[in-house]
Design an enzyme around this catalytic site. Structure first.
Site, PDB file in Angstrom:
ATOM      1  N   LYS A  53       4.195  -1.385   2.665  1.00  0.00           N
ATOM      2  CA  LYS A  53       5.549  -0.893   2.938  1.00  0.00           C
ATOM      3  C   LYS A  53       6.110  -1.564   4.188  1.00  0.00           C
ATOM      4  O   LYS A  53       7.288  -1.950   4.230  1.00  0.00           O
ATOM      5  CB  LYS A  53       5.535   0.632   3.086  1.00  0.00           C
ATOM      6  CG  LYS A  53       5.334   1.332   1.739  1.00  0.00           C
ATOM      7  CD  LYS A  53       5.076   2.836   1.822  1.00  0.00           C
ATOM      8  CE  LYS A  53       4.786   3.360   0.407  1.00  0.00           C
ATOM      9  NZ  LYS A  53       4.553   4.818   0.346  1.00  0.00           N
ATOM     10  N   GLN A  97       3.119   9.169   4.340  1.00  0.00           N
ATOM     11  CA  GLN A  97       2.268   8.726   3.241  1.00  0.00           C
ATOM     12  C   GLN A  97       1.396   9.888   2.774  1.00  0.00           C
ATOM     13  O   GLN A  97       0.742  10.554   3.573  1.00  0.00           O
ATOM     14  CB  GLN A  97       1.410   7.533   3.686  1.00  0.00           C
ATOM     15  CG  GLN A  97       0.610   6.886   2.574  1.00  0.00           C
ATOM     16  CD  GLN A  97       1.488   6.293   1.480  1.00  0.00           C
ATOM     17  OE1 GLN A  97       2.577   5.784   1.732  1.00  0.00           O
ATOM     18  NE2 GLN A  97       1.022   6.360   0.248  1.00  0.00           N
ATOM     19  N   ASP A 119      11.814   9.106   0.228  1.00  0.00           N
ATOM     20  CA  ASP A 119      10.888   9.283  -0.901  1.00  0.00           C
ATOM     21  C   ASP A 119      11.513  10.128  -2.013  1.00  0.00           C
ATOM     22  O   ASP A 119      10.978  10.183  -3.127  1.00  0.00           O
ATOM     23  CB  ASP A 119       9.612   9.993  -0.426  1.00  0.00           C
ATOM     24  CG  ASP A 119       8.453   9.033  -0.200  1.00  0.00           C
ATOM     25  OD1 ASP A 119       8.381   8.020  -0.914  1.00  0.00           O
ATOM     26  OD2 ASP A 119       7.618   9.316   0.680  1.00  0.00           O
TER      27      ASP A 119
HETATM   28  N1  GUN Z   1       1.464   8.627  -2.259  1.00  0.00           N
HETATM   29  C1  GUN Z   1       1.471   8.194  -3.549  1.00  0.00           C
HETATM   30  N2  GUN Z   1       2.709   7.836  -3.922  1.00  0.00           N
HETATM   31  C2  GUN Z   1       3.505   8.037  -2.861  1.00  0.00           C
HETATM   32  C3  GUN Z   1       4.893   7.837  -2.633  1.00  0.00           C
HETATM   33  O1  GUN Z   1       5.663   7.417  -3.501  1.00  0.00           O
HETATM   34  N3  GUN Z   1       5.324   8.157  -1.391  1.00  0.00           N
HETATM   35  C4  GUN Z   1       4.517   8.640  -0.426  1.00  0.00           C
HETATM   36  N4  GUN Z   1       5.038   8.936   0.754  1.00  0.00           N
HETATM   37  N5  GUN Z   1       3.230   8.836  -0.602  1.00  0.00           N
HETATM   38  C5  GUN Z   1       2.731   8.532  -1.818  1.00  0.00           C
END
Ligand code: GUN
Length: 282
Positions: A53, A97, A119
């Site tokens: 990211k 995350q 998100d």
């Molecule tokens: N963990 C698995 N998928 C995601 C996601 O799309 N966003 C976040 N923040 N954590 C995740």
């Protein structure tokens, strides 16, 4: 004949568009676009996702702010961080995350204001999506919609079957397809006649996290198959929920794993962050 959808190429093309939009935004406002990425603990998969990211931010010109909290961080420490990020004008998007270490509660995420929830996980954003109002949409299902758009795959009046009912993928996926006028069936671990349900699908989206679970006998001839799963097979190799080699023969379109939906997820996170910055100016 089937087409293997090149998610990586679609993602690259969208990232190039985002990069241009970010340049224009900076020129017009004199401001950076900021994304805060919060990782708690040392989950190896999460570390890779966070690294990717941050790399994607560099690629499109978004300024990333990484916060690494130790595995022993308290709920209070996480909440204090989120409160300060919520107030920070340089931060347009906040991403925690997941999964959090088990001693921490996801309730902390409620401290992220809807406008910075890149998100698309907040109650406000999920609620607006359900009401078909403008909302920040969770990145993976949003990426699936972009793939369908890029491939000019008609959704209206089609039977769409979503396998998986998670808050992150299955539920928002079903809402997006419904909002696009598909007839949507959601299947999950307690669904009795899964094969029969899947056989009705013109568009099948699988997000269950079971390696090669979707087999060719579950696929209607000519279906579009979108595989959201990221799993390891018996040999430790990356694979999707779909038994790709046998299923592809029955499809019109299929996404591979890796290189299908995966590259789209982070791309849509970049786009959501750009949109959040744009909203903050207006
Ligand atoms: N963990 C698995 N998928 C995601 C996601 O799309 N966003 C976040 N923040 N954590 C995740």
């Amino acid at each position: 004949m089937y087409k293997i959808i090149d998610g990586k190429a679609i993602a690259q093309s969208i990232r190039a568009e985002i990069r241009e939009k970010v340049v224009t935004f900076k020129a017009e406002t004199g401001c950076e676009i900021g994304l805060a990425v919060v990782l708690v603990g040392e989950n190896p998969a999460s570390q890779i996702y966070v690294r990717n990211k941050i790399k994607a931010c560099e690629e499109v010109g978004i300024k990333s702010y990484a916060y690494y909290l130790s595995a022993a961080a308290t709920q209070r420490e996480l909440e204090d961080l989120l409160l300060s990020l919520a107030k920070d004008d340089e931060i347009n998007g906040i991403l925690v995350q997941l999964p959090l270490p088990t001693h921490l509660s996801d309730k902390a995420l409620k401290l992220i204001p809807d406008c910075k929830d890149v998100d698309g996980f907040s109650e406000g954003n999920i609620g607006r999506l359900c009401l078909n109002l403008p909302a920040t949409v969770a990145c993976t299902p949003y990426g699936v919609m972009k793939i369908l758009e890029y491939e000019h795959i008609e959704i209206k009046e089609k039977n769409a079957v979503v396998v998986g009912r998670s808050n992150i993928v299955g539920k928002p996926m079903a809402m997006l397809l419904m909002n696009a006028d598909a007839t949507v069936t959601v299947c999950h671990s307690k669904t009795k006649n899964l094969k029969e349900q899947c056989l009705k699908a013109d568009i099948l989206v699988s997000a269950i996290g079971k390696p090669k679970f979707i087999t060719s006998d579950m696929i209607k001839e000519g279906a579009v198959v979108i595989d959201v799963g990221i799993n390891r097979d018996e040999n430790g190799r990356l694979c999707g929920d779909v038994d790709f080699e046998s299923v592809k023969e029955k499809c019109s379109y299929i996404t591979p794993v890796p290189g299908g939906v995966g590259p789209m997820t982070i791309t849509m996170l970049m786009y959501n962050t750009y949109l959040a910055a744009l909203r903050s100016r207006n």
